[in-house]
Design a protein around this motif. Structure first.
Motif, PDB file in Angstrom:
ATOM      1  N   SER A   1       0.809  -1.222   0.000  1.00 45.98           N
ATOM      2  CA  SER A   1       0.000   0.000   0.000  1.00 45.98           C
ATOM      3  C   SER A   1       0.843   1.273   0.000  1.00 45.98           C
ATOM      4  CB  SER A   1      -0.947   0.014   1.197  1.00 45.98           C
ATOM      5  OG  SER A   1      -0.238  -0.056   2.412  1.00 45.98           O
ATOM      6  N   ASP A   2       2.157   1.157   0.232  1.00 50.65           N
ATOM      7  CA  ASP A   2       3.039   2.317   0.128  1.00 50.65           C
ATOM      8  C   ASP A   2       3.096   2.839  -1.304  1.00 50.65           C
ATOM      9  OD1 ASP A   2       3.766   2.286   2.825  1.00 50.65           O
ATOM     10  OD2 ASP A   2       5.409   0.898   2.475  1.00 50.65           O
ATOM     11  N   GLY A   3       2.539   2.070  -2.246  1.00 54.65           N
ATOM     12  CA  GLY A   3       2.523   2.506  -3.634  1.00 54.65           C
ATOM     13  C   GLY A   3       1.836   3.837  -3.836  1.00 54.65           C
ATOM     14  N   SER A   4       0.826   4.131  -3.027  1.00 53.76           N
ATOM     15  CA  SER A   4       0.156   5.424  -3.124  1.00 53.76           C
ATOM     16  C   SER A   4       1.132   6.567  -2.834  1.00 53.76           C
ATOM     17  CB  SER A   4      -1.017   5.475  -2.138  1.00 53.76           C
ATOM     18  OG  SER A   4      -1.531   6.776  -2.031  1.00 53.76           O
ATOM     19  N   LEU A   5       1.907   6.412  -1.772  1.00 54.05           N
ATOM     20  CA  LEU A   5       2.898   7.431  -1.416  1.00 54.05           C
ATOM     21  C   LEU A   5       3.923   7.583  -2.530  1.00 54.05           C
ATOM     22  CD1 LEU A   5       4.202   9.287   0.774  1.00 54.05           C
ATOM     23  CD2 LEU A   5       5.475   7.265   1.526  1.00 54.05           C
TER      24      LEU A   5
ATOM     25  N   SER B   1      -2.774  11.751  -3.624  1.00 51.32           N
ATOM     26  CA  SER B   1      -2.099  10.479  -3.903  1.00 51.32           C
ATOM     27  C   SER B   1      -3.069   9.312  -3.777  1.00 51.32           C
ATOM     28  CB  SER B   1      -0.928  10.280  -2.937  1.00 51.32           C
ATOM     29  OG  SER B   1       0.027  11.310  -3.073  1.00 51.32           O
ATOM     30  N   SER B   2      -3.884   9.317  -2.719  1.00 53.58           N
ATOM     31  CA  SER B   2      -4.832   8.232  -2.498  1.00 53.58           C
ATOM     32  C   SER B   2      -5.906   8.203  -3.582  1.00 53.58           C
ATOM     33  CB  SER B   2      -5.484   8.371  -1.120  1.00 53.58           C
ATOM     34  OG  SER B   2      -4.522   8.244  -0.097  1.00 53.58           O
ATOM     35  N   GLU B   3      -6.403   9.360  -3.949  1.00 50.54           N
ATOM     36  CA  GLU B   3      -7.410   9.420  -5.005  1.00 50.54           C
ATOM     37  C   GLU B   3      -6.842   8.882  -6.313  1.00 50.54           C
ATOM     38  OE1 GLU B   3      -8.481  13.531  -4.947  1.00 50.54           O
ATOM     39  OE2 GLU B   3      -9.969  13.280  -3.337  1.00 50.54           O
ATOM     40  N   TYR B   4      -5.596   9.255  -6.620  1.00 47.94           N
ATOM     41  CA  TYR B   4      -4.971   8.764  -7.846  1.00 47.94           C
ATOM     42  C   TYR B   4      -4.764   7.251  -7.775  1.00 47.94           C
ATOM     43  CZ  TYR B   4      -1.878   8.367 -11.864  1.00 47.94           C
ATOM     44  OH  TYR B   4      -1.331   8.008 -13.067  1.00 47.94           O
ATOM     45  N   ALA B   5      -4.312   6.763  -6.621  1.00 51.27           N
ATOM     46  CA  ALA B   5      -4.057   5.324  -6.467  1.00 51.27           C
ATOM     47  C   ALA B   5      -5.342   4.518  -6.621  1.00 51.27           C
ATOM     48  CB  ALA B   5      -3.421   5.049  -5.112  1.00 51.27           C
ATOM     49  N   ASN B   6      -6.443   4.991  -6.051  1.00 52.33           N
ATOM     50  CA  ASN B   6      -7.711   4.272  -6.175  1.00 52.33           C
ATOM     51  C   ASN B   6      -8.231   4.282  -7.613  1.00 52.33           C
ATOM     52  OD1 ASN B   6      -8.060   3.376  -3.494  1.00 52.33           O
ATOM     53  ND2 ASN B   6      -8.849   5.366  -2.871  1.00 52.33           N
ATOM     54  N   GLU B   7      -7.883   5.326  -8.360  1.00 49.94           N
ATOM     55  CA  GLU B   7      -8.291   5.403  -9.760  1.00 49.94           C
ATOM     56  C   GLU B   7      -7.366   4.594 -10.664  1.00 49.94           C
ATOM     57  OE1 GLU B   7      -8.291   9.563 -10.521  1.00 49.94           O
ATOM     58  OE2 GLU B   7     -10.108   9.956  -9.336  1.00 49.94           O
TER      59      GLU B   7
ATOM     60  N   ALA C   1      -0.519   1.760  -8.862  1.00 49.59           N
ATOM     61  CA  ALA C   1      -0.149   1.948  -7.467  1.00 49.59           C
ATOM     62  C   ALA C   1       0.447   0.689  -6.864  1.00 49.59           C
ATOM     63  CB  ALA C   1      -1.366   2.399  -6.657  1.00 49.59           C
ATOM     64  N   VAL C   2      -0.165  -0.466  -7.170  1.00 46.77           N
ATOM     65  CA  VAL C   2       0.363  -1.730  -6.652  1.00 46.77           C
ATOM     66  C   VAL C   2       1.774  -1.976  -7.190  1.00 46.77           C
ATOM     67  CG1 VAL C   2       0.107  -4.233  -6.724  1.00 46.77           C
ATOM     68  CG2 VAL C   2      -1.865  -2.800  -6.217  1.00 46.77           C
ATOM     69  N   GLN C   3       1.986  -1.706  -8.468  1.00 49.87           N
ATOM     70  CA  GLN C   3       3.319  -1.894  -9.046  1.00 49.87           C
ATOM     71  C   GLN C   3       4.339  -1.009  -8.345  1.00 49.87           C
ATOM     72  OE1 GLN C   3       4.298  -4.191 -11.362  1.00 49.87           O
ATOM     73  NE2 GLN C   3       6.347  -3.460 -10.828  1.00 49.87           N
ATOM     74  N   ALA C   4       3.966   0.229  -8.049  1.00 49.52           N
ATOM     75  CA  ALA C   4       4.872   1.131  -7.328  1.00 49.52           C
ATOM     76  C   ALA C   4       5.179   0.594  -5.939  1.00 49.52           C
ATOM     77  CB  ALA C   4       4.255   2.527  -7.241  1.00 49.52           C
ATOM     78  N   GLY C   5       4.164   0.016  -5.287  1.00 43.61           N
ATOM     79  CA  GLY C   5       4.377  -0.565  -3.965  1.00 43.61           C
ATOM     80  C   GLY C   5       5.280  -1.778  -4.007  1.00 43.61           C
ATOM     81  N   LEU C   6       5.114  -2.629  -5.019  1.00 39.13           N
ATOM     82  CA  LEU C   6       5.959  -3.813  -5.152  1.00 39.13           C
ATOM     83  C   LEU C   6       7.410  -3.416  -5.401  1.00 39.13           C
ATOM     84  CD1 LEU C   6       3.631  -6.071  -7.354  1.00 39.13           C
ATOM     85  CD2 LEU C   6       4.112  -6.313  -4.902  1.00 39.13           C
TER      86      LEU C   6
END
Length: 336
Positions: free
Chosen positions: A54-58, A267-273, A278-283
């Motif tokens: 979930s750090d992918g949003s950040l 950031s959260s709004e973009y990640a949910n969209e 976002a998941v790839q960024a978190g991985l």
């Protein structure tokens, strides 16, 4: 063309992360210490994360320039666990630390002066009524195929593995046991890391185990039986993961923290969209070997409602993990 401020990321191996628990609680930084100002006029905020998908949003927020737009540069380090990050936030060694509401309330119950600045992740409204909560919850309670257990009601007197005692998975599983008429006092709790818990399920050393994400998939591949989604049953909906600061930091850097709030919401709004991005960024941030289709997509919930914290506070008391409710007046910073 504006260049987004970079994230300076410190990634630690397991041994280094363990050392960080002690290092972060013993450095020389003083509470309320002013954040550094860059040559471009940006303000550096130091964040303690625990290395989640979930750090992918950040990470996306940094990459997309949402923090740079607010005049912020984000410096992120990974600590071993939420208590280590909260200790660093309280001492002023970092400006903000990620922590779920359970360890945050535990810290507040011990008189540690902390304030919730903004949410990080959690569950959408109505999640607890979802037809398949296991598809939303990134945690799961599994029974060993050798145990013959097919329902939570059969866990009376059985052995359940959790990664730490009195921590989040034991709390949420305890709630699930109580909801299904099982006395948690009869359970033999054993502490195993997730990899060892999966192996113990496979060979029948434990009857059941609480697992997260990729370990759930491995257990299922080994034939373990899914019993419950304890996280969503406990939290129900709303913010679970929080960005928390020490009270002295809030007092000395309120304007900077307000800028962080605005950037996190974007950031959260973009990640949910754009969840796959976002998941790839978190991985990538966590250096995970998994692919996007192998993990459950988080839900990013920046807005913290008082009810999100009150509900957890009450359940911790009802389940015996806190002796009394934590006073909550003024612990959530108003969004600006």
């Amino acid at each position: 063309m504006r260049t987004p401020a970079p994230a300076r990321i410190t990634r630690s191996a397991a041994v280094a992360a363990a050392i960080a628990v002690f290092a972060l609680t013993g450095c020389a930084s003083q509470p309320g210490q002013q954040s550094a100002t860059g040559t471009d006029g940006s303000t550096t905020l130091k964040l303690a994360a625990i290395g989640l998908t979930s750090d992918g949003s950040l990470m996306l927020g940094i990459d997309k320039g949402f923090f740079a737009d607010e005049g912020l540069e984000i410096e992120t380090s990974i600590v071993a666990n939420p208590p280590a990050g909260l200790a660093a936030a309280q001492s002023g060694q970092v400006d903000l630390a990620y922590a779920p509401s359970i360890p945050a309330l535990n810290a507040l119950s011990q008189g540690i002066p902390l304030e919730v600045i903004i949410g990080a992740d959690g569950y959408p409204d109505g999640a607890a009524q979802a037809g398949d909560p296991g598809s939303i919850d990134d945690t799961g309670l599994y029974a060993s195929a050798q145990s013959g257990i097919s329902a939570v009601e059969q866990l009376e007197g059985k052995t359940i593995a959790v990664p730490a005692r009195k921590a989040q998975l034991e709390v949420t599983i305890t709630n699930t046991l109580v909801e299904n008429g099982v006395d948690p006092a009869t359970v033999n709790w054993v502490v195993l890391d997730f990899a060892s818990a999966v192996a113990a399920l496979k060979n029948g050393t434990v009857d059941a185990a609480g697992l997260t994400s990729q370990f759930r998939d491995q257990a299922e591949a080994d034939g373990a039986t899914f019993l419950a989604a304890p996280g969503i049953e406990f939290f129900e909906e709303g913010a679970v993961g929080l960005w928390v600061a020490g009270a002295s930091t809030v007092e000395s850097k309120s304007d900077v923290l307000a800028a962080f709030q605005r950037a996190i919401v974007k950031s959260s709004e973009y990640a949910n969209e754009h969840p796959e991005e976002a998941v790839q960024a978190g991985l990538e941030f966590t250096q995970s070997p998994l692919t996007v289709d192998e993990v459950r997509v988080p839900f990013w919930t920046p807005h913290v409602r008082e009810d999100d914290i009150v509900r957890v506070n009450k359940k911790l008391v009802d389940l015996g993990f806190l002796p009394a409710p934590v006073p909550l007046d003024g612990i959530i910073m108003a969004e600006q």
